[in-house]
Design a protein around this motif. Structure first.
Motif, PDB file in Angstrom:
ATOM      1  N   ALA A 378       0.988  -0.875  -0.079  1.00 51.40           N
ATOM      2  CA  ALA A 378       0.015   0.104  -0.092  1.00 51.40           C
ATOM      3  C   ALA A 378       0.899   1.266  -0.082  1.00 51.40           C
ATOM      4  O   ALA A 378       0.555   2.044  -0.947  1.00 51.40           O
ATOM      5  N   ARG A 379       1.978   1.495   0.772  1.00 58.15           N
ATOM      6  CA  ARG A 379       3.046   2.343   0.841  1.00 58.15           C
ATOM      7  C   ARG A 379       3.565   2.635  -0.445  1.00 58.15           C
ATOM      8  O   ARG A 379       3.845   3.756  -0.812  1.00 58.15           O
ATOM      9  N   ALA A 380       3.844   1.593  -0.941  1.00 58.44           N
ATOM     10  CA  ALA A 380       4.619   1.563  -2.339  1.00 58.44           C
ATOM     11  C   ALA A 380       3.544   1.858  -3.470  1.00 58.44           C
ATOM     12  O   ALA A 380       4.032   2.172  -4.595  1.00 58.44           O
ATOM     13  N   GLY A 381       2.401   1.601  -3.311  1.00 61.22           N
ATOM     14  CA  GLY A 381       1.413   2.082  -4.499  1.00 61.22           C
ATOM     15  C   GLY A 381       1.454   0.846  -5.418  1.00 61.22           C
ATOM     16  O   GLY A 381       0.895   1.163  -6.546  1.00 61.22           O
ATOM     17  N   THR A 382       1.642  -0.311  -5.072  1.00 66.86           N
ATOM     18  CA  THR A 382       1.658  -1.259  -5.825  1.00 66.86           C
ATOM     19  C   THR A 382       0.468  -2.436  -5.627  1.00 66.86           C
ATOM     20  O   THR A 382       0.578  -3.721  -6.088  1.00 66.86           O
ATOM     21  N   LEU A 383      -0.551  -2.251  -4.776  1.00 65.25           N
ATOM     22  CA  LEU A 383      -1.515  -3.089  -4.748  1.00 65.25           C
ATOM     23  C   LEU A 383      -2.376  -3.411  -5.858  1.00 65.25           C
ATOM     24  O   LEU A 383      -2.549  -2.368  -6.581  1.00 65.25           O
ATOM     25  N   THR A 384      -2.892  -4.518  -5.915  1.00 62.62           N
ATOM     26  CA  THR A 384      -3.695  -4.837  -7.073  1.00 62.62           C
ATOM     27  C   THR A 384      -5.069  -4.377  -7.019  1.00 62.62           C
ATOM     28  O   THR A 384      -5.680  -4.543  -5.548  1.00 62.62           O
ATOM     29  N   PRO A 385      -5.930  -4.117  -7.840  1.00 65.41           N
ATOM     30  CA  PRO A 385      -7.519  -4.074  -7.680  1.00 65.41           C
ATOM     31  C   PRO A 385      -8.140  -5.091  -6.752  1.00 65.41           C
ATOM     32  O   PRO A 385      -8.859  -5.015  -6.093  1.00 65.41           O
ATOM     33  N   ALA A 386      -7.505  -6.337  -7.055  1.00 70.58           N
ATOM     34  CA  ALA A 386      -8.065  -7.636  -6.216  1.00 70.58           C
ATOM     35  C   ALA A 386      -7.737  -7.745  -4.987  1.00 70.58           C
ATOM     36  O   ALA A 386      -8.394  -7.980  -4.149  1.00 70.58           O
ATOM     37  N   GLU A 387      -6.573  -6.803  -4.584  1.00 70.69           N
ATOM     38  CA  GLU A 387      -6.251  -6.647  -3.203  1.00 70.69           C
ATOM     39  C   GLU A 387      -6.764  -5.826  -2.492  1.00 70.69           C
ATOM     40  O   GLU A 387      -6.744  -5.362  -1.068  1.00 70.69           O
TER      41      GLU A 387
END
Length: 477
Positions: A378-387
């Motif tokens: 989340a802090r890196a901005g790499t969460l996928t839509p599914a997550e």
């Protein structure tokens, strides 16, 4: 013979219909491999890299950085085929004014890898980026004397102009890419008109940090100077509003991206859900002792959030009405068998709620590891839509902000949310005597359509009992 294929912004999934171009990862004339990431985009859910399903030479790009594109809009064109590697570097970049004149007609899309859905991996590691350069490079003009940069470090003020008929070098082409710590820093500089090539970062090996960009913008604002050829804008990233005589100045911040998505969801929650809140103070001394004993026994460290999550899953097993949602169209309550536990995480880009899948099947070690992984993403901005979607219940630990209590807004379309304040020493009557104990306030907001106060109160009381006497959990383990 090479043919030119058009790559369009793919279906983003999870109901997302548009994305903003944050950063191009390739230039016109670059050779790309199948499944190589070519552009970084930001959706209302996350910031992700989009891989291209074709291999060949990039002949055109569509959309400048900062542009919002709908799903299905053209992103770039790629020349593929036997002649692709021999194609001269001179194509078009449709993100600027000039263009695609002289480019071959676009051919129908050929079979690609198919791995173009945002948030999902590619079939193979991307190849190293290569650029097809002209056979005879144009001579460069001598560099101008150095001048002080906006952040106080020396920088060159002149750039070499390309000879007539040749293609201008891409930014950073002479010395490689500009070293920036994150795409957010690059975006902040772009929105405020700051040229990163004119800066020297204070990080390791000249890495440009966010503090460097903010310092340069403050210095420019103090001196009334200009950054990157444009006036410096406020650090709020919002466009400054003009004010007339007698009218107070205002700043308008666009509600878009993650901030806009959060606003829409919270507004819908307040509009649709008749929520109610109850709360209780609990003595968390024994819970903290239990955690200390677990961590002293060796192995991965257990977080307080993981213990609270395990208590929540046990409570939801006793009160399944609260692990549900309301289908307003069908006028039905939808009860979920699995507990997909969301938790609020504050990031530089705003509040996001990652989801731990099948939390009811995990022990505290697994929950701790998954919380850590999702928080880092989340802090890196790499969460996928599914997550970021599909949650059935949310745990909100606002105690990290140093507050004792709150009235949480339910994460639509869920039916309930547990809020946890900070755990602090307070006077408490323990075993008939006044003592200093570790006390926490628990607040519980629920959808009054799915249950009445008795169910909600029973859930909250069970959670508080488990916090005060963790041995109560042994009945459900």
């Amino acid at each position: 013979m090479a043919q030119v294929l058009e790559f369009k912004l793919p279906d983003l999934g999870e109901g997302l219909t548009e994305a903003e171009i944050v950063r191009w990862l390739v230039e016109v004339g670059d050779v790309v491999a199948v499944d190589q990431p070519v552009v970084e985009v930001e959706t209302a859910k996350a910031m992700v890299e989009v891989p291209c399903p074709y291999g060949g030479v990039v002949t055109a790009r569509f959309g400048a950085e900062g542009t919002e594109l709908p799903v299905g809009a053209a992103l770039l064109t790629v020349a593929v085929g036997e002649a692709a590697e021999e194609r001269p570097a001179g194509g078009a970049d449709a993100s600027g004014a000039a263009g695609s004149e002289g480019a071959p007609d676009r051919a129908p899309a050929a079979e690609g890898s198919g791995n173009v859905l945002v948030g999902y991996g590619t079939s193979q590691a991307p190849a190293r980026r290569r650029r097809v350069r002209p056979a005879e490079p144009a001579p460069a003009a001598p560099a101008a004397p150095a001048a002080p940069a906006a952040n106080g470090r020396p920088r060159p003020t002149g750039t070499a102009k390309p000879a007539a008929g040749t293609r201008a070098a891409a930014p950073g082409a002479a010395d490689g890419p500009v070293p920036v710590i994150s795409p957010l820093v690059r975006r902040l500089a772009r929105q405020n008109g700051l040229d990163l090539r004119e800066m020297t970062g204070s990080g390791p090996d000249g890495l440009i940090l966010r503090a460097d960009v903010e310092y340069a913008l403050r210095a420019a604002a103090t001196q009334g100077g200009r950054t990157g050829g444009r006036p410096a804008e406020p650090l709020t990233h919002a466009a400054p509003a003009t004010a007339t005589a007698g009218t107070p100045a205002v700043t308008r911040v666009p509600l878009k991206g993650i901030r806009g998505a959060v606003a829409d969801k919270l507004s819908r929650s307040r509009t649709e859900i008749p929520d109610a809140t109850c709360w209780v103070d609990a003595d968390a001394t024994e819970l903290m002792r239990t955690r200390a004993a677990m961590n002293a026994a060796g192995g991965p460290k257990i977080s307080v959030l993981a213990l609270l999550a395990r208590i929540c899953t046990a409570a939801l097993a006793r009160f399944p009405d609260l692990n549900s949602s309301v289908d307003t169209g069908a006028r039905e309550i939808v009860r979920h068998d699995e507990v997909h536990l969301g938790f609020a995480a504050q990031t530089e880009r705003g509040l996001v709620v990652p989801v731990v899948r099948d939390a009811h099947t995990r022990d505290v070690e697994s929950l701790t590891a998954e919380f850590a992984r999702l928080t880092e993403a989340a802090r890196a901005g790499t969460l996928t839509p599914a997550e970021l979607t599909g949650g059935t219940f949310t745990l909100n630990n606002y105690g990290v902000f140093g507050v004792d209590g709150s009235t949480p807004i339910i994460n639509h379309p869920e039916a309930a949310m547990l809020g946890v304040g900070r755990i602090v020493p307070k006077p408490w009557v323990h075993e008939g005597e006044l003592a200093v104990r570790q006390v926490v306030q628990l607040s519980f907001t629920f959808d009054h359509r799915v249950c009445d106060g008795g169910t909600a109160g029973g859930f909250l009381r069970y959670v508080a009992d488990c916090v005060e006497q963790p041995a109560v959990l042994l009945r459900t383990l």
